[in-house]
Design an enzyme around this catalytic site. Structure first.
Site, PDB file in Angstrom:
ATOM      1  N   PRO A  32       0.809  -1.219   0.000  1.00 47.55           N
ATOM      2  CA  PRO A  32       0.000   0.000   0.000  1.00 47.55           C
ATOM      3  C   PRO A  32       0.847   1.276   0.000  1.00 47.55           C
ATOM      4  O   PRO A  32       0.501   2.249  -0.652  1.00 47.55           O
ATOM      5  CB  PRO A  32      -0.836  -0.131   1.279  1.00 47.55           C
ATOM      6  N   GLY A  85       5.157   1.452  -3.987  1.00 48.59           N
ATOM      7  CA  GLY A  85       4.950   0.936  -5.348  1.00 48.59           C
ATOM      8  C   GLY A  85       6.220   1.122  -6.141  1.00 48.59           C
ATOM      9  O   GLY A  85       7.052   0.216  -6.246  1.00 48.59           O
ATOM     10  N   ARG A 126       8.755  -7.092 -17.943  1.00 49.18           N
ATOM     11  CA  ARG A 126       8.474  -5.883 -18.752  1.00 49.18           C
ATOM     12  C   ARG A 126       8.375  -6.221 -20.243  1.00 49.18           C
ATOM     13  O   ARG A 126       7.669  -5.543 -20.991  1.00 49.18           O
ATOM     14  CB  ARG A 126       9.524  -4.810 -18.444  1.00 49.18           C
ATOM     15  N   GLN A 163      -7.743  12.509 -45.619  1.00 50.89           N
ATOM     16  CA  GLN A 163      -6.346  12.549 -45.175  1.00 50.89           C
ATOM     17  C   GLN A 163      -6.225  12.581 -43.641  1.00 50.89           C
ATOM     18  O   GLN A 163      -5.289  12.004 -43.074  1.00 50.89           O
ATOM     19  CB  GLN A 163      -5.655  13.768 -45.786  1.00 50.89           C
ATOM     20  N   GLU A 166       4.220  -3.212 -13.389  1.00 52.33           N
ATOM     21  CA  GLU A 166       5.603  -3.670 -13.661  1.00 52.33           C
ATOM     22  C   GLU A 166       6.545  -2.478 -13.911  1.00 52.33           C
ATOM     23  O   GLU A 166       7.468  -2.552 -14.720  1.00 52.33           O
ATOM     24  CB  GLU A 166       5.631  -4.708 -14.776  1.00 52.33           C
ATOM     25  N   GLY A 167       6.247  -1.405 -13.174  1.00 52.67           N
ATOM     26  CA  GLY A 167       7.046  -0.190 -13.260  1.00 52.67           C
ATOM     27  C   GLY A 167       6.366   0.834 -14.144  1.00 52.67           C
ATOM     28  O   GLY A 167       6.115   0.576 -15.322  1.00 52.67           O
ATOM     29  N   THR A 168       6.044   1.994 -13.553  1.00 48.11           N
ATOM     30  CA  THR A 168       5.392   3.069 -14.320  1.00 48.11           C
ATOM     31  C   THR A 168       6.330   3.542 -15.440  1.00 48.11           C
ATOM     32  O   THR A 168       7.536   3.257 -15.429  1.00 48.11           O
ATOM     33  CB  THR A 168       5.116   4.270 -13.392  1.00 48.11           C
ATOM     34  N   SER A 169       5.780   4.338 -16.353  1.00 52.45           N
ATOM     35  CA  SER A 169       6.628   4.922 -17.414  1.00 52.45           C
ATOM     36  C   SER A 169       7.781   5.716 -16.796  1.00 52.45           C
ATOM     37  O   SER A 169       8.899   5.713 -17.313  1.00 52.45           O
ATOM     38  CB  SER A 169       5.793   5.849 -18.300  1.00 52.45           C
TER      39      SER A 169
HETATM   40  N1  CAA Z   1      18.981  -7.114 -12.202  1.00 48.38           N
HETATM   41  C1  CAA Z   1      19.737  -7.469 -11.117  1.00 48.38           C
HETATM   42  N2  CAA Z   1      20.011  -6.616 -10.098  1.00 48.38           N
HETATM   43  C2  CAA Z   1      19.510  -5.370 -10.179  1.00 48.38           C
HETATM   44  C3  CAA Z   1      18.713  -4.944 -11.256  1.00 48.38           C
HETATM   45  C4  CAA Z   1      18.465  -5.877 -12.288  1.00 48.38           C
HETATM   46  N3  CAA Z   1      17.714  -5.529 -13.328  1.00 48.38           N
HETATM   47  N4  CAA Z   1      18.320  -3.673 -11.048  1.00 48.38           N
HETATM   48  C5  CAA Z   1      18.891  -3.295  -9.873  1.00 48.38           C
HETATM   49  N5  CAA Z   1      19.589  -4.330  -9.361  1.00 48.38           N
HETATM   50  C6  CAA Z   1      20.355  -4.333  -8.108  1.00 48.38           C
HETATM   51  C7  CAA Z   1      21.318  -3.155  -8.080  1.00 48.38           C
HETATM   52  O1  CAA Z   1      22.538  -3.489  -8.692  1.00 48.38           O
HETATM   53  C8  CAA Z   1      21.488  -2.912  -6.594  1.00 48.38           C
HETATM   54  O2  CAA Z   1      22.412  -3.841  -6.077  1.00 48.38           O
HETATM   55  P1  CAA Z   1      23.484  -3.392  -4.921  1.00 48.38           P
HETATM   56  O3  CAA Z   1      22.643  -3.043  -3.707  1.00 48.38           O
HETATM   57  O4  CAA Z   1      24.327  -4.591  -4.741  1.00 48.38           O
HETATM   58  O5  CAA Z   1      24.189  -2.198  -5.488  1.00 48.38           O
HETATM   59  C9  CAA Z   1      20.113  -3.283  -6.013  1.00 48.38           C
HETATM   60  O6  CAA Z   1      19.473  -4.126  -7.000  1.00 48.38           O
HETATM   61  C10 CAA Z   1      19.249  -2.076  -5.781  1.00 48.38           C
HETATM   62  O7  CAA Z   1      19.144  -1.380  -7.017  1.00 48.38           O
HETATM   63  P2  CAA Z   1      18.909   0.190  -7.064  1.00 48.38           P
HETATM   64  O8  CAA Z   1      19.934   0.873  -6.225  1.00 48.38           O
HETATM   65  O9  CAA Z   1      18.800   0.579  -8.503  1.00 48.38           O
HETATM   66  O10 CAA Z   1      17.485   0.295  -6.335  1.00 48.38           O
HETATM   67  P3  CAA Z   1      16.513   1.510  -6.042  1.00 48.38           P
HETATM   68  O11 CAA Z   1      15.942   1.384  -4.714  1.00 48.38           O
HETATM   69  O12 CAA Z   1      17.175   2.794  -6.442  1.00 48.38           O
HETATM   70  O13 CAA Z   1      15.271   1.216  -7.032  1.00 48.38           O
HETATM   71  C11 CAA Z   1      13.987   1.027  -8.997  1.00 48.38           C
HETATM   72  C12 CAA Z   1      15.361   0.976  -8.318  1.00 48.38           C
HETATM   73  C13 CAA Z   1      14.335   0.783 -10.462  1.00 48.38           C
HETATM   74  C14 CAA Z   1      13.285   2.354  -8.866  1.00 48.38           C
HETATM   75  C15 CAA Z   1      13.099  -0.114  -8.415  1.00 48.38           C
HETATM   76  O14 CAA Z   1      12.668   0.179  -7.127  1.00 48.38           O
HETATM   77  C16 CAA Z   1      11.913  -0.413  -9.308  1.00 48.38           C
HETATM   78  O15 CAA Z   1      12.038  -1.126 -10.310  1.00 48.38           O
HETATM   79  N6  CAA Z   1      10.700   0.082  -8.919  1.00 48.38           N
HETATM   80  C17 CAA Z   1       9.489  -0.267  -9.616  1.00 48.38           C
HETATM   81  C18 CAA Z   1       8.858  -1.462  -8.998  1.00 48.38           C
HETATM   82  C19 CAA Z   1       7.987  -2.207  -9.960  1.00 48.38           C
HETATM   83  O16 CAA Z   1       8.268  -2.305 -11.158  1.00 48.38           O
HETATM   84  N7  CAA Z   1       6.925  -2.800  -9.427  1.00 48.38           N
HETATM   85  C20 CAA Z   1       6.094  -3.623 -10.203  1.00 48.38           C
HETATM   86  C21 CAA Z   1       5.346  -4.559  -9.311  1.00 48.38           C
HETATM   87  S1  CAA Z   1       4.933  -6.080 -10.080  1.00 48.38           S
HETATM   88  C22 CAA Z   1       3.539  -5.808 -10.966  1.00 48.38           C
HETATM   89  O17 CAA Z   1       3.181  -4.700 -11.268  1.00 48.38           O
HETATM   90  C23 CAA Z   1       2.861  -7.054 -11.417  1.00 48.38           C
HETATM   91  C24 CAA Z   1       1.512  -6.907 -11.969  1.00 48.38           C
HETATM   92  O18 CAA Z   1       0.619  -6.309 -11.405  1.00 48.38           O
HETATM   93  C25 CAA Z   1       1.229  -7.570 -13.234  1.00 48.38           C
END
Ligand code: CAA
Length: 381
Positions: free
Chosen positions: A128, A131, A244, A280, A364-367
């Protein structure tokens, strides 16, 4: 460089197209209107091998690849975006990380029945109050003397959650104000302390149920830790790299449905002395839609190809998802405009595509998060 699909890819694409057109499309409006879970469609997708397309056959999958997954996702989502996301969650967010990070026990006991579609899996990251900033989750797991874990917290917007047999749940295992560590746990729905709320009422993808799930002192045996203890956040991020691609393919399918309807309608509707396809203003909208669809498809297939080659594809998946989802919103908007007032009614189904499109820019992550990921990759080093 080769842009041709292989014989196998064309075959699975045709199989998916025939199935989706005959068995899913006629039901899509009713599923949307009633928000009914599509039990019979999920069962047929399981029979066709669509619930674990890129998982080897020894673990219940179809033994195909990510390109096949994209092709099938586009066809299924073109017919029904809800069925598309159900398929996507099972393939990308559950089976894929289980295959990549799971133990032999987890692959035999959990992956095999899920990749074959007898059971379903879901992915619990969002909460909640967290996200986009997923690392700040509040759900916690505490290790016990015997190696088992006690899980407490709640996750929301869990697509397929109400129907899933197993969930992958991400929880803080080592609290820290700046650098908490997370662990991924596999949780079974019949374990004490697991509770599912009524499903969410949504604007689109209404048949793909999602809900909040509560965990109150759920005991998770040590065999159910997915990947290494403390490295759960990496499991989540790596999983989303694949997920994604699936959502990009879903967006492609939704947009193609709207585009095909707009093209057909423009050739029938008469105005100003001819069909509107002769105007057109309409031709330019159709041309823009065609270009955008193609561009999104190429980005999506490139990301899938890289995943199949085992190459890191974090930025390419984010690019595909960003472009395809925003394209989907633009294309469904234009397709509705081509239909004029009829597009605003339920008669042509365009308003359903318009509503379904919107979620692809959010889950799965906003734009905005895709742009963060892409910029991070461009600027690193
Ligand atoms: N593969 C492997 N490791 C990764 C990685 C990847 N793609 N991306 C990051 N990491 C690692 C980093 O290397 C880092 O490692 P260390 O701590 O060892 O350095 C660690 O993960 C943390 O990474 P960040 O420092 O980049 O993390 P952050 O807190 O700054 O956040 C973010 C990054 C990209 C904003 C992340 O929080 C994110 O992706 N947020 C969006 C969440 C999301 O997509 N939610 C979707 C929910 S699922 C869903 O929606 C399903 C549905 O309904 C259908």
């Amino acid at each position: 460089m080769n842009f041709d699909l292989t014989e196998d890819h064309r075959l699975i694409q045709q199989t998916a197209r025939d199935f989706a057109t005959k068995e899913i499309e006629p039901k899509a409006a009713e599923l949307d209107r009633t928000a009914r879970w599509p039990t019979e469609i999920v069962a047929r997708m399981a029979e066709l091998g669509f619930m674990g397309l890129a998982i080897p056959t020894e673990y219940g999958g179809a033994g195909l690849d990510t390109v096949s997954y994209v092709l099938v996702m586009e066809e299924v989502s073109r017919a029904c975006a809800s069925s598309g996301v159900i398929m996507s969650v099972n393939n990308s967010l559950f089976c894929d990380p289980l295959y990549k990070f799971g133990t032999d026990f987890q692959k035999t006991e959990i992956l095999t029945p899920t990749a074959s579609g007898q059971k379903l899996g879901a992915f619990c990251l969002t909460e909640p109050a967290s996200g986009s900033d997923a690392r700040t989750m509040k759900t916690v797991c505490e290790k016990q003397g015997d190696g088992s874990w006690i899980l407490n917290g709640s996750k929301n917007f869990i697509t397929v959650g109400p129907e899933a047999e197993h969930l992958i749940v991400f929880a803080v295992s080592t609290p820290h104000p700046e650098k908490p560590k997370h662990t991924a746990l596999l949780v079974r729905r019949d374990w004490p302390g697991y509770q599912v709320a009524p499903h969410d009422e949504k604007m689109g993808i209404r048949a793909a149920h999602s809900s909040t799930i509560f965990f109150e002192n759920v005991r998770v045996p040590k065999e159910y830790v997915l990947g290494e203890e403390g490295l759960g956040f990496k499991v989540a991020m790596a999983t989303l790299d694949g997920g994604r691609i699936g959502i990009a393919a879903q967006a492609l399918g939704i947009a193609r449905a709207a585009y095909e309807k707009a093209v057909a309608y423009s050739k029938e509707r008469k105005a100003f002395g001819g069909t509107i396809s002769g105007l057109q203003a309409i031709q330019f909208m159709i041309a823009d839609m065609a270009v955008e669809l193609d561009a999104a498809r190429l980005l999506t297939l490139r990301a899938a190809y890289m995943k199949d080659k085992g190459v890191r594809h974090t930025a390419e998946s984010a690019m595909a998802k960003l472009f395809a989802s925003e394209m989907c919103t633009r294309v469904t908007h234009k397709a509705l405009q081509v239909h004029g007032g009829y597009g605003y009614t339920t008669e042509y189904g365009i308003e359903r595509h318009y509503r379904d499109a919107r979620i692809t820019e959010i889950y799965e992550g906003t734009s905005e998060i895709q742009r963060v990921v892409i910029a991070g990759n461009v600027l690193k080093g």
